[in-house]
Write a protein that holds these residues in place. Structure first.
Motif, PDB file in Angstrom:
ATOM      1  N   GLY A   1      44.137  44.840  36.561  1.00  0.00           N
ATOM      2  CA  GLY A   1      44.452  44.459  35.136  1.00  0.00           C
ATOM      3  C   GLY A   1      43.846  43.011  34.729  1.00  0.00           C
ATOM      4  O   GLY A   1      44.318  42.008  35.432  1.00  0.00           O
ATOM      5  N   LEU A   2      43.361  42.925  33.701  1.00  0.00           N
ATOM      6  CA  LEU A   2      43.073  41.357  33.019  1.00  0.00           C
ATOM      7  C   LEU A   2      44.053  41.436  31.927  1.00  0.00           C
ATOM      8  O   LEU A   2      44.310  42.150  30.940  1.00  0.00           O
ATOM      9  N   GLY A   3      44.741  39.986  32.098  1.00  0.00           N
ATOM     10  CA  GLY A   3      45.671  39.892  30.734  1.00  0.00           C
ATOM     11  C   GLY A   3      46.201  38.513  30.941  1.00  0.00           C
ATOM     12  O   GLY A   3      45.525  37.497  31.485  1.00  0.00           O
ATOM     13  N   LEU A   4      47.362  38.295  30.434  1.00  0.00           N
ATOM     14  CA  LEU A   4      47.952  37.141  30.543  1.00  0.00           C
ATOM     15  C   LEU A   4      49.275  37.110  30.960  1.00  0.00           C
ATOM     16  O   LEU A   4      50.112  38.048  30.646  1.00  0.00           O
ATOM     17  N   ALA A   5      49.429  36.274  31.882  1.00  0.00           N
ATOM     18  CA  ALA A   5      50.911  36.318  32.661  1.00  0.00           C
ATOM     19  C   ALA A   5      51.856  35.331  31.769  1.00  0.00           C
ATOM     20  O   ALA A   5      51.499  34.498  30.930  1.00  0.00           O
ATOM     21  N   ARG A   6      53.111  35.956  31.520  1.00  0.00           N
ATOM     22  CA  ARG A   6      53.850  35.394  30.729  1.00  0.00           C
ATOM     23  C   ARG A   6      55.256  35.336  31.632  1.00  0.00           C
ATOM     24  O   ARG A   6      55.609  36.290  32.313  1.00  0.00           O
ATOM     25  N   ASP A   7      55.956  34.340  31.334  1.00  0.00           N
ATOM     26  CA  ASP A   7      57.229  34.096  32.183  1.00  0.00           C
ATOM     27  C   ASP A   7      58.461  34.780  31.306  1.00  0.00           C
ATOM     28  O   ASP A   7      59.224  34.132  31.157  1.00  0.00           O
ATOM     29  N   GLU A   8      58.342  36.092  30.958  1.00  0.00           N
ATOM     30  CA  GLU A   8      59.369  36.834  30.473  1.00  0.00           C
ATOM     31  C   GLU A   8      60.044  37.599  31.345  1.00  0.00           C
ATOM     32  O   GLU A   8      59.100  38.249  32.171  1.00  0.00           O
ATOM     33  N   ALA A   9      61.189  37.971  31.454  1.00  0.00           N
ATOM     34  CA  ALA A   9      61.653  38.746  32.511  1.00  0.00           C
ATOM     35  C   ALA A   9      61.224  40.192  32.234  1.00  0.00           C
ATOM     36  O   ALA A   9      60.837  41.034  33.198  1.00  0.00           O
ATOM     37  N   ALA A  10      61.276  40.322  30.845  1.00  0.00           N
ATOM     38  CA  ALA A  10      61.055  41.922  30.459  1.00  0.00           C
ATOM     39  C   ALA A  10      59.535  42.285  31.123  1.00  0.00           C
ATOM     40  O   ALA A  10      59.266  43.441  31.596  1.00  0.00           O
ATOM     41  N   ALA A  11      58.480  41.626  30.310  1.00  0.00           N
ATOM     42  CA  ALA A  11      57.012  41.869  30.317  1.00  0.00           C
ATOM     43  C   ALA A  11      56.403  40.594  30.951  1.00  0.00           C
ATOM     44  O   ALA A  11      55.891  39.889  30.153  1.00  0.00           O
ATOM     45  N   PRO A  12      56.521  40.670  32.432  1.00  0.00           N
ATOM     46  CA  PRO A  12      55.762  39.447  32.857  1.00  0.00           C
ATOM     47  C   PRO A  12      54.232  39.360  32.767  1.00  0.00           C
ATOM     48  O   PRO A  12      53.721  38.252  33.029  1.00  0.00           O
ATOM     49  N   PHE A  13      53.702  40.309  32.570  1.00  0.00           N
ATOM     50  CA  PHE A  13      52.289  40.499  32.300  1.00  0.00           C
ATOM     51  C   PHE A  13      51.931  41.077  31.219  1.00  0.00           C
ATOM     52  O   PHE A  13      52.278  42.486  31.062  1.00  0.00           O
ATOM     53  N   HIS A  14      51.175  40.477  30.425  1.00  0.00           N
ATOM     54  CA  HIS A  14      50.518  41.244  29.145  1.00  0.00           C
ATOM     55  C   HIS A  14      49.265  41.859  29.431  1.00  0.00           C
ATOM     56  O   HIS A  14      48.332  41.048  29.369  1.00  0.00           O
ATOM     57  N   LEU A  15      49.030  43.264  29.843  1.00  0.00           N
ATOM     58  CA  LEU A  15      47.787  43.978  29.803  1.00  0.00           C
ATOM     59  C   LEU A  15      46.995  43.749  28.789  1.00  0.00           C
ATOM     60  O   LEU A  15      47.474  44.268  27.721  1.00  0.00           O
TER      61      LEU A  15
ATOM     62  N   GLY B   1      39.486  32.434  32.514  1.00  0.00           N
ATOM     63  CA  GLY B   1      39.996  32.806  31.292  1.00  0.00           C
ATOM     64  C   GLY B   1      41.171  33.488  31.329  1.00  0.00           C
ATOM     65  O   GLY B   1      41.859  33.512  30.164  1.00  0.00           O
ATOM     66  N   GLN B   2      41.398  34.319  32.060  1.00  0.00           N
ATOM     67  CA  GLN B   2      42.685  35.378  31.830  1.00  0.00           C
ATOM     68  C   GLN B   2      43.195  35.377  33.559  1.00  0.00           C
ATOM     69  O   GLN B   2      42.562  35.094  34.299  1.00  0.00           O
ATOM     70  N   ASP B   3      44.369  36.038  33.394  1.00  0.00           N
ATOM     71  CA  ASP B   3      45.014  36.272  34.606  1.00  0.00           C
ATOM     72  C   ASP B   3      44.572  37.695  35.092  1.00  0.00           C
ATOM     73  O   ASP B   3      44.241  38.533  34.280  1.00  0.00           O
ATOM     74  N   ALA B   4      44.680  38.050  36.432  1.00  0.00           N
ATOM     75  CA  ALA B   4      44.193  39.295  36.848  1.00  0.00           C
ATOM     76  C   ALA B   4      45.310  39.382  38.038  1.00  0.00           C
ATOM     77  O   ALA B   4      45.499  39.010  38.844  1.00  0.00           O
ATOM     78  N   ARG B   5      45.701  40.896  37.883  1.00  0.00           N
ATOM     79  CA  ARG B   5      46.527  41.569  38.773  1.00  0.00           C
ATOM     80  C   ARG B   5      46.205  42.878  38.976  1.00  0.00           C
ATOM     81  O   ARG B   5      45.443  43.687  38.366  1.00  0.00           O
ATOM     82  N   ALA B   6      46.363  43.200  40.416  1.00  0.00           N
ATOM     83  CA  ALA B   6      46.160  44.630  40.771  1.00  0.00           C
ATOM     84  C   ALA B   6      47.204  45.599  40.239  1.00  0.00           C
ATOM     85  O   ALA B   6      48.403  45.455  40.332  1.00  0.00           O
ATOM     86  N   LEU B   7      46.714  46.565  39.705  1.00  0.00           N
ATOM     87  CA  LEU B   7      47.606  47.429  38.956  1.00  0.00           C
ATOM     88  C   LEU B   7      48.098  48.497  39.925  1.00  0.00           C
ATOM     89  O   LEU B   7      49.199  49.108  39.814  1.00  0.00           O
ATOM     90  N   GLY B   8      47.290  48.737  41.108  1.00  0.00           N
ATOM     91  CA  GLY B   8      47.757  49.744  42.062  1.00  0.00           C
ATOM     92  C   GLY B   8      47.239  49.095  43.431  1.00  0.00           C
ATOM     93  O   GLY B   8      46.701  47.778  43.429  1.00  0.00           O
ATOM     94  N   PRO B   9      47.372  49.620  44.684  1.00  0.00           N
ATOM     95  CA  PRO B   9      46.802  49.449  45.716  1.00  0.00           C
ATOM     96  C   PRO B   9      45.249  49.254  45.391  1.00  0.00           C
ATOM     97  O   PRO B   9      44.664  50.121  44.925  1.00  0.00           O
ATOM     98  N   ALA B  10      44.596  48.092  45.794  1.00  0.00           N
ATOM     99  CA  ALA B  10      43.069  47.823  45.354  1.00  0.00           C
ATOM    100  C   ALA B  10      42.400  46.955  46.414  1.00  0.00           C
ATOM    101  O   ALA B  10      43.217  46.404  47.456  1.00  0.00           O
ATOM    102  N   GLN B  11      41.496  47.366  46.578  1.00  0.00           N
ATOM    103  CA  GLN B  11      40.338  46.824  47.654  1.00  0.00           C
ATOM    104  C   GLN B  11      39.366  45.803  46.810  1.00  0.00           C
ATOM    105  O   GLN B  11      38.653  46.588  45.859  1.00  0.00           O
TER     106      GLN B  11
END
Lengths: 251, 251
Positions: B86-100, B122-132
């Motif tokens: 997922g590409l989005g913006l990391a936020r330091d909120e407890a509820a929604a730490p990552f805005h996809l 330009g954005q943060d990237a996180r694995a949404l599930g197990p990923a290679q």
DNA sequence: CGAACCCTTGATACGCTTCAACAAGAGTGG
DNA sequence: CCACTCTTGTTGAAGCGTATCAAGGGTTCG
């Protein structure tokens, strides 16, 4: 309100003959700075500049003229040198024949990506005002790229910038309301200046921001009553840049 | 409604340890078809495949793992081989730490453009599930591009495809309402099949469509009551493809 | 002058979010 | 094993934001 607000209106598309005028080629010369703006990365060498100059075909278009249509094969790379070109979807409605989605103010590439994909252009393009274009034949460009590998890098940079711009636009559409988008747009257009002249019709500005002209008008009035801007026809003064910046919510 | 709707839920990110796990390099092998999907254009030659294989560093990430952060220099080209990022913006909120904002299902490039621009991702990237993932060092890639000019062309094609995708996303956000976007998404995901398994959490799907999870739930129910789809947990059946297509308003 | 286009303003309606509450599965620890 | 908590998705009521519809005034052009 102000009475003669339309005296300084931008050139409107409806008044001009909306004909293609295909081959209005000038023997004009393109400034190196313009090529450099289009082709980022390292400084352009004289050889590259000469090659670009030689292969470029210049076109001068009247307001409203068609640049290319959706689905047409992209056999040339199109760049706006002066003026602005709108990207959108042509519709056969009498009221709104063209749905504007994105405007490109020169110097800028117009749908640079489509040349590398099969299937032709993805959108329609029209000159929003009098514009000067340069067209680089794809074949000649490929030859230049083969001789000067750095040129491919430049194109990669240009495409990457497009990706950035589109990414930001999508982000704004998702997370910013109309007021935020308008303020951000005003600040970007001003580019640090405190005064700003709107170069397009307000309805075209509204289309870019994905709001209706009515909403744009209301937002402008709202900002005006808040004391953040002063509007006189097509001239906008940013009275409180700090306040505007805070309102834009640039994250 | 259905009682055991969560049994077949997609792997959720919260359960896994969200640690970087930086160097989980496998000596694995990447199928040529995957490289071909990433690098479009002409068929990849054995030499190119070998070079890619040699320079690629593979990483296997758990769900929720960070791929890269906004602003970090892009020194490698990152591609998802399996799973989704997922590409989005990391936020330091407890509820929604990552805005996809956008999800990329393998095989696909992750923020390919940033490598060619200065200034990092330009954005943060996180694995949404197990990923290679596969990472291609930018230096080695530039060398390969110099030796094999066709490789630059492939990257241009890949970037151009990204531009197309982003352009379409922006268009949808401007001109389609939530229902249209959802239906278009369902049809695209199904890819011609009449059945469809949702591979992500519904809230992630909602984020992509730029709607709230509540609205997504309501839209699904609406489509269900209209008899267009049948929903059972994370399995969706498209009962009336023609009706859905008409509803999506593909222009 | 009328016609065509522009922008503005107001009243209303709709789409979607927000807030709140609830049900159900999964992990944890007594 | 059960209570407790955290997750996820669902549903309902209320409210905000923006579009739509309608009307009016200003400017330019024929």
């Amino acid at each position: 309100m102000s009475s003669s607000a339309y005296l300084d209106a931008p050139s409107s598309a409806y008044a001009a003959p909306a004909l293609p005028l295909p081959g209005a080629a000038d023997a004009d010369w393109v400034e190196p700075a313009v090529w450099q703006a289009l082709l980022g990365g390292a400084r352009l060498e004289p050889g590259e500049l000469a090659a670009l100059q030689a292969m470029a075909r210049l076109r001068r278009l009247p307001a409203g003229a068609r640049v290319f249509g959706r689905g047409e094969p992209a056999l040339v790379l199109v760049a706006v040198l002066e003026g602005s070109v709108g990207l959108g979807l042509a519709r056969d409605e009498a009221a709104a024949p063209f749905h504007l989605e994105r405007t490109l103010r020169g110097p800028a590439w117009v749908d640079l990506g489509s040349a590398w994909l099969g299937g032709g252009h993805g959108q329609d393009a029209r000159a929003l005002g009098p514009a000067q274009l340069a067209e680089l034949p794809l074949g000649a460009m490929r030859l230049l790229m083969a001789r000067q590998p750095a040129m491919q890098d430049r194109l990669l940079v240009a495409l990457a910038q497009t990706v950035r711009a589109l990414s930001a636009a999508a982000h704004d559409l998702m997370h910013k309301d109309a007021e935020k988008r308008l303020v951000a747009w005003l600040l970007q257009q001003a580019g640090g200046q405190s005064q700003l002249r709107l170069a397009e019709r307000k309805r075209d500005i509204a289309a870019q921001l994905a709001i209706t002209p009515e909403t744009l008008s209301r937002m402008m009035r709202q900002l005006k009553t808040k004391g953040l801007i002063a509007v006189a026809g097509y001239t906008v003064q940013l009275l409180d840049p700090a306040g505007l910046l805070a309102l834009a919510g640039t994250e």
